[in-house]
Design an enzyme around this catalytic site. Sequence first.
Site, PDB file in Angstrom:
ATOM      1  N   HIS A  85     -10.406  -3.586 -11.628  1.00  0.00           N
ATOM      2  CA  HIS A  85      -9.155  -3.082 -11.440  1.00  0.00           C
ATOM      3  C   HIS A  85      -8.171  -3.700 -12.312  1.00  0.00           C
ATOM      4  O   HIS A  85      -7.979  -4.920 -12.457  1.00  0.00           O
ATOM      5  CB  HIS A  85      -8.680  -3.117  -9.776  1.00  0.00           C
ATOM      6  N   ASP A 164      -4.047   4.571   3.333  1.00  0.00           N
ATOM      7  CA  ASP A 164      -3.477   4.224   2.108  1.00  0.00           C
ATOM      8  C   ASP A 164      -2.673   5.447   1.392  1.00  0.00           C
ATOM      9  O   ASP A 164      -2.015   5.318   0.566  1.00  0.00           O
ATOM     10  CB  ASP A 164      -4.424   3.544   1.126  1.00  0.00           C
ATOM     11  N   ARG A 171       5.724   4.782  -0.457  1.00  0.00           N
ATOM     12  CA  ARG A 171       6.039   3.534  -1.171  1.00  0.00           C
ATOM     13  C   ARG A 171       6.774   4.000  -2.586  1.00  0.00           C
ATOM     14  O   ARG A 171       7.645   3.547  -3.021  1.00  0.00           O
ATOM     15  CB  ARG A 171       5.038   2.666  -1.452  1.00  0.00           C
ATOM     16  N   SER A 186      -3.419  -2.095  -0.510  1.00  0.00           N
ATOM     17  CA  SER A 186      -3.332  -0.925  -0.975  1.00  0.00           C
ATOM     18  C   SER A 186      -4.535  -0.947  -1.976  1.00  0.00           C
ATOM     19  O   SER A 186      -5.767  -0.001  -1.958  1.00  0.00           O
ATOM     20  CB  SER A 186      -2.203  -0.445  -1.707  1.00  0.00           C
ATOM     21  N   LYS A 190      -9.232   0.096  -0.846  1.00  0.00           N
ATOM     22  CA  LYS A 190     -10.139   1.006  -1.461  1.00  0.00           C
ATOM     23  C   LYS A 190     -11.313   0.172  -1.900  1.00  0.00           C
ATOM     24  O   LYS A 190     -12.328   0.803  -1.961  1.00  0.00           O
ATOM     25  CB  LYS A 190      -9.326   1.780  -2.590  1.00  0.00           C
TER      26      LYS A 190
END
Length: 443
Positions: A85, A164, A171, A186, A190
Amino acid sequence: MRAVDLIRHKRDGGMLDPDDIREFVAGVTDGRWADYQVAAMLMAIAIRGLTLEETVALTDAMIASGATLDLSDAGGRPGVPVDKHSTGGVGDKASLVLAPLAAACGAVVPMMSGRGLGHTGGTLDKLEAIPGFRTDLSLAEARRVLDRVGCVLIGQTAEIAPADRRLYALRDVTGTVESIPLICASILSKKIAEGIGALVLDVKVGRGAFMATRDEARRLGEWLIGVAGRHGVVAEAVLTPMDAPLGRAVGNANEVVEALETLKGRGPADLEALSVRLAAMMLRLAGLEGDDAAAEARVRAALESGRGLETFRAIVEAQGGDPRVIDDCDRLPRAALVADVTAGVPGVVQALDAATIGRAAVVLGAGRDRVDDRVRPGVGLEVLAPIGTAVGAGDAVLRLTADDAARLEAAVRLVTGAIRVGPGAPAPVPTVLESLRPPALAG
């Protein structure tokens, strides 16, 4: 406890116990909490913060709001499933390079990515520049691609962490994006729901990143590692620079071209170095290699042999895309209007401001300010004179490509201020600024 009571409790600095947090997430998921109540809780959390225990509980509840994927026997491959990520940057197409490289080396790579928002680009937008490429696979479809290829590149499905989706949308419009506990929950809800056992984190830092300083980036990385570890996922992070764009292309289709060139061994040195480094970390954390040197050698062999490129071709075909783009990039969208931005004085390119270049890409239509903005896949920017290049007055530094003359004019005006030319060679920038490991593995 009523929604208003939970909001007041957090507003006044109280801790939320796991039952409170489950109640909040359930209300978000099933709609019992109105948008204004959810927004009020998000603001209370952003101001008052969450402890690590509260953040773990929030992540748990968000995972439990949807389905999870069991990848214990995916494709019959050894090692644990692993993902990567990035916290977001400009020109960051590394996922398109490292994911097929890691899969070509035997890793199981279920990669769930996002769309661009603000000045940062999104992996899904880049992939969808490939004609026919589907990022909206169901979990069942994603599992079939994984079993066939070893890697799948998808967006968040309706089945994964549905809480989310609503929290992220709120947000974005309530000024609560920067909260580290909310960012952690968040991202990790996932990723963990994907069924991974290991995660590599690329935390961007600099003018073109959400984390402007190394202290901020380090804190985010440490929290991500800590929360992932509490869920049984081994995670490591690297802090990487984002003052200038990564590579030379900023956009969507043009970034796919640059990723393909990198997989063919002809890409920018900074993009290749970072992609190989992160892919090697993925192999080590997946348990496929024992150390970074062996893992990097394995990744480079996949790059040099073309196995990484062929794995990308297989991913494109498995997800409905046109595999002919691998050999013929002219099949990708390309806008017709072109303008160059030049150096005003002779010297050496000292800086290319990533945030300004990212904003110019949005003006052209390569990115979005709102989640429902339409992306124009063929527009973008190209760095013709990277940092450290000697230029004369009037030499082209950036090339902009557009499909709308007014957008092009506005982007040129904006991006002119992104270029700084001066005397002497600038200091080299390392690929990785800092590495973070779980406390038990550090040292």
